[in-house]
Design a protein around this motif. Structure first.
Motif, PDB file in Angstrom:
ATOM      1  N   SER A 286      15.875   4.705  -5.946  1.00 53.16           N
ATOM      2  CA  SER A 286      15.362   3.337  -6.028  1.00 53.16           C
ATOM      3  C   SER A 286      13.850   3.322  -5.812  1.00 53.16           C
ATOM      4  N   ILE A 287      13.388   4.135  -4.878  1.00 56.67           N
ATOM      5  CA  ILE A 287      11.945   4.222  -4.621  1.00 56.67           C
ATOM      6  C   ILE A 287      11.204   4.690  -5.865  1.00 56.67           C
ATOM      7  N   GLU A 288      11.738   5.689  -6.530  1.00 55.26           N
ATOM      8  CA  GLU A 288      11.094   6.207  -7.737  1.00 55.26           C
ATOM      9  C   GLU A 288      11.047   5.158  -8.842  1.00 55.26           C
ATOM     10  N   TYR A 289      12.137   4.416  -9.010  1.00 53.31           N
ATOM     11  CA  TYR A 289      12.160   3.381 -10.060  1.00 53.31           C
ATOM     12  C   TYR A 289      11.174   2.259  -9.748  1.00 53.31           C
ATOM     13  N   PHE A 290      11.104   1.838  -8.490  1.00 54.23           N
ATOM     14  CA  PHE A 290      10.147   0.783  -8.137  1.00 54.23           C
ATOM     15  C   PHE A 290       8.712   1.259  -8.365  1.00 54.23           C
ATOM     16  N   LYS A 291       8.441   2.500  -8.030  1.00 58.93           N
ATOM     17  CA  LYS A 291       7.105   3.047  -8.269  1.00 58.93           C
ATOM     18  C   LYS A 291       6.776   3.066  -9.759  1.00 58.93           C
ATOM     19  N   LEU A 307      10.235  -2.216  -2.910  1.00 57.77           N
ATOM     20  CA  LEU A 307       9.842  -0.870  -2.482  1.00 57.77           C
ATOM     21  C   LEU A 307       9.742  -0.821  -0.957  1.00 57.77           C
ATOM     22  N   ALA A 308       9.177  -1.873  -0.370  1.00 59.50           N
ATOM     23  CA  ALA A 308       9.107  -1.953   1.093  1.00 59.50           C
ATOM     24  C   ALA A 308      10.497  -1.964   1.705  1.00 59.50           C
ATOM     25  N   ASP A 309      11.439  -2.685   1.091  1.00 58.41           N
ATOM     26  CA  ASP A 309      12.832  -2.698   1.558  1.00 58.41           C
ATOM     27  C   ASP A 309      13.420  -1.290   1.568  1.00 58.41           C
ATOM     28  N   SER A 310      13.178  -0.550   0.500  1.00 56.89           N
ATOM     29  CA  SER A 310      13.730   0.801   0.395  1.00 56.89           C
ATOM     30  C   SER A 310      13.184   1.710   1.487  1.00 56.89           C
ATOM     31  N   TYR A 311      11.886   1.634   1.738  1.00 53.28           N
ATOM     32  CA  TYR A 311      11.304   2.471   2.792  1.00 53.28           C
ATOM     33  C   TYR A 311      11.818   2.056   4.177  1.00 53.28           C
ATOM     34  N   LEU A 328       4.397   3.407   4.702  1.00 49.76           N
ATOM     35  CA  LEU A 328       4.554   3.165   3.264  1.00 49.76           C
ATOM     36  C   LEU A 328       5.197   1.803   3.014  1.00 49.76           C
ATOM     37  N   ALA A 329       6.163   1.439   3.864  1.00 44.93           N
ATOM     38  CA  ALA A 329       6.812   0.132   3.728  1.00 44.93           C
ATOM     39  C   ALA A 329       5.807  -0.990   3.961  1.00 44.93           C
ATOM     40  N   LYS A 330       4.996  -0.860   5.007  1.00 43.29           N
ATOM     41  CA  LYS A 330       4.011  -1.898   5.306  1.00 43.29           C
ATOM     42  C   LYS A 330       2.958  -2.011   4.208  1.00 43.29           C
ATOM     43  N   ALA A 331       2.526  -0.889   3.680  1.00 44.09           N
ATOM     44  CA  ALA A 331       1.522  -0.913   2.611  1.00 44.09           C
ATOM     45  C   ALA A 331       2.067  -1.645   1.391  1.00 44.09           C
ATOM     46  N   ALA A 332       3.334  -1.395   1.045  1.00 41.81           N
ATOM     47  CA  ALA A 332       3.946  -2.060  -0.108  1.00 41.81           C
ATOM     48  C   ALA A 332       4.099  -3.557   0.146  1.00 41.81           C
ATOM     49  N   ALA A 333       4.515  -3.927   1.376  1.00 41.20           N
ATOM     50  CA  ALA A 333       4.690  -5.342   1.697  1.00 41.20           C
ATOM     51  C   ALA A 333       3.350  -6.080   1.685  1.00 41.20           C
ATOM     52  N   TYR A 334       2.329  -5.471   2.260  1.00 41.55           N
ATOM     53  CA  TYR A 334       1.005  -6.105   2.263  1.00 41.55           C
ATOM     54  C   TYR A 334       0.468  -6.273   0.844  1.00 41.55           C
ATOM     55  N   ARG A 335       0.696  -5.271   0.005  1.00 41.36           N
ATOM     56  CA  ARG A 335       0.224  -5.373  -1.385  1.00 41.36           C
ATOM     57  C   ARG A 335       0.962  -6.497  -2.120  1.00 41.36           C
ATOM     58  N   ALA A 336       2.265  -6.626  -1.858  1.00 36.74           N
ATOM     59  CA  ALA A 336       3.032  -7.712  -2.481  1.00 36.74           C
ATOM     60  C   ALA A 336       2.464  -9.068  -2.081  1.00 36.74           C
TER      61      ALA A 336
END
Length: 579
Positions: A286-291, A307-311, A328-336
């Motif tokens: 799932s992480i790879e597909y979201f990326k 992606l944040a959910d997956s991490y 990595l989860a926080k970085a994805a959530a902040y970017r969202a």
């Protein structure tokens, strides 16, 4: 325009439902259907309005059969009786009376139909049937249903059964009345999807479960590249047929475009499909597909949130050390949130990380509350708010309210049922915890979180033999599951079987040579064995590693023997938890 299927009379008043001459239910849009622009959707062979149970579909046409055709009614002499309004018309002296009655009855049913339609305020979107019958297109059939659910949840006055509740019906025969009763909804939407090369055939039907009548059905012939627009078309049709009145804000949410890149959208659907399986290989996929979806559309905020959910999920099972996964989860959530500050899913994912990893309780609460403000009907946010924030701080009654709310929103979700048992458990309400865990276990004895809930309730109630038997049986097929190992070790220790408990600790040590292991698990076993120094040493390691379960240290019953130790109180202080 509408047409009577019996006498073929055309009506241009779209508010009429029944023919004024013979009382038959009118068909909508014969001119369009005959032109070839849209496929014919129904053939009526009798006089009664069709029920959902009488609908039989083919690949081209939905044929609605009446009870009279399916099973002819017998007359007094035993011969089939054929209904015919033409025979009624032959009785000329009664013609005026018949017309009057038909008008009266037709008006009554028209009023009843439209008044009922206005009252529909809950809906379940069933998993789409994958007519290809292969796993390669499951992500499309499951993903389309999930996307429709996600869109419809943006409507505040419409209660929508979440994906987790409807997925239990996947692959089963669709009984609309039963499903509606179990989910507590007014309407049910079913669908099927066929993929041939780059072509999609999507058929949908919306049924009023209270009257068992079809409100709407449509067939879409589209290219795979048109999946995004087709999904939006279906949502718009549902809103129209349910006569939902949208505020400006709700309409904006409903029509919001998360991405215009169809390929990125398909990758996103694949990511969601694999994350739902929760095993390590699929969460990694799932992480790879979201990326990949993000690479195609760097502004795809929803893909960042997932992606944040997956991490975050990688640390819960655990498949990955928190120090690696959570940044990595926080970085994805902040970017969202940079892309879309109004995305509730991103606020929830960020709150998860802030509470479980950073122990930043003030910011975690702010993010949870913001997520619930944006989407108050998200059951996942309610239980996370209760389990990850309120419960660790000792605010048990508030946590239980959130757990109950999540179960109200998703009454068939076993995960929410098991989590409510956990909230009772940490509140010291052990009888209620046991009753709730038994309910979940009775629904599905193999549901893993339900077995965990039952295990801890058994132990705290002194039912050590039951806990040992449950976890030993589970470990026969899942020998390295850390939670089953933990509960087995605690139960052995509580039952006085010290040697077996110590063997469980050694198994944890062996697993830790190749995989990440939460020291928190080992600390609880040592606590049950009365080894305070060893338990506190493991907790110290757990603090350094930022273990996912550590925030519940203050309210953990299995750590009660440590509560008076100054070292334990120091751990609470360092985590920002009240004593």
């Amino acid at each position: 325009m509408k047409r009577c299927p019996e006498c073929r009379r055309d009506y241009y008043d779209d508010t009429l439902l029944y023919c004024l001459d013979d009382g038959n239910a009118l068909l909508e849009g014969p001119a369009r259907a005959s032109s070839g622009d849209e496929p014919a959707t129904a053939i009526l062979t009798g006089v009664e309005a069709p029920t959902r149970a009488q609908i039989h579909t083919t690949d081209q046409t939905a044929i609605l059969r009446t009870g009279a055709e399916a099973e002819p009614r017998k007359s007094l002499d035993g011969l089939p009786e054929k209904r015919s309004f033409s025979a009624n018309r032959a009785a000329k002296p009664l013609a005026a009376l018949v017309v009057a009655v038909v008008l009266l009855v037709g008006g009554f049913f028209a009023y009843r139909y439209f008044s009922l339609a206005k009252q529909i305020n809950s809906i379940a979107v069933m998993p789409f049937e994958n007519k290809n019958s292969d796993a390669d297109t499951d992500y499309l059939s499951d993903g389309l249903a999930e996307s429709l659910i996600f869109r419809l949840t943006q409507i505040p006055d419409l209660r929508v059964s979440p994906t987790s509740s409807v997925m239990r019906y996947k692959g089963k025969e669709t009984d609309v009345a039963k499903i509606a009763n179990e989910l507590g909804v007014d309407a049910v939407m079913t669908g099927r999807l066929t993929k041939r090369g780059d072509n999609l055939n999507i058929t949908v039907e919306l049924v009023d479960a209270r009257t068992n009548k079809s409100l709407w059905g449509e067939q879409y012939e589209r290219k795979l590249s048109e999946l995004l627009t087709t999904q939006r078309e279906i949502v718009a049709e549902i809103v129209g047929k349910l006569q939902l009145k949208l505020s400006g804000e709700s309409e904006q949410k409903l029509t919001k475009k998360y991405t215009d890149n169809n390929e990125a959208y398909q990758l996103y659907l694949k990511g969601r499909f694999h994350f739902a399986k929760r095993n390590k290989a699929d969460v990694v996929r799932s992480i790879e597909y979201f990326k990949q979806a993000i690479a195609l559309d760097p502004n795809f905020a929803l893909a960042y949130a997932r992606l944040a959910d997956s991490y975050n999920g990688m640390t819960a099972y655990p498949y990955m050390a928190p120090k690696e996964a959570i940044p990595l989860a926080k970085a994805a959530a902040y970017r969202a949130l940079e892309i879309d500050p109004s995305l509730a899913e991103a606020h929830t994912a960020l709150a998860n990380s802030l509470a479980c990893f950073d122990w930043n309780w003030r910011e975690a609460e702010r993010e949870f509350k913001r997520a619930l403000e944006i989407n108050p009907n998200d059951a996942g946010t309610h239980w996370r708010y209760g389990m990850f924030y309120l419960m660790p701080l000792g605010r048990h009654e508030e946590a239980i309210v959130e757990g109950k709310r999540s179960l109200e929103l998703e009454p068939l979700d076993l995960n929410h049922g098991a989590n409510l048992s956990g909230l009772y458990f940490y509140a010291g309400r052990y009888d209620e915890a046991l009753d709730q865990a038994r309910q979940v276990h009775s629904l599905d004895a193999n549901f893993i979180v339900g077995r965990w809930a039952l295990s801890q309730a058994y132990i705290q109630k002194g039912m050590y033999a039951e806990a040992i038997e449950l976890n030993e049986r589970a470990l026969q097929t899942d020998s390295t599951n850390p939670v089953f190992l933990r509960f087995a070790g605690i139960a052995y220790a509580k039952a006085g079987r010290r040697q077996q408990a110590e063997k469980i600790v050694e198994r944890f040590r062996d697993i830790a040579k190749t995989e990440y292991v939460m020291s928190y698990h080992i600390a609880m076993i040592y606590s049950a064995l009365g080894e305070k120094d060893k338990a506190l040493a493991e907790l110290e390691t757990s603090v350094n590693e930022r273990d996912y379960l550590l925030p519940r240290i203050k309210v953990e019953p299995f750590l009660a023997p440590l509560h008076d130790d100054p070292r334990y109180k120091d751990l609470l202080k360092r985590m920002g938890l009240p004593e």
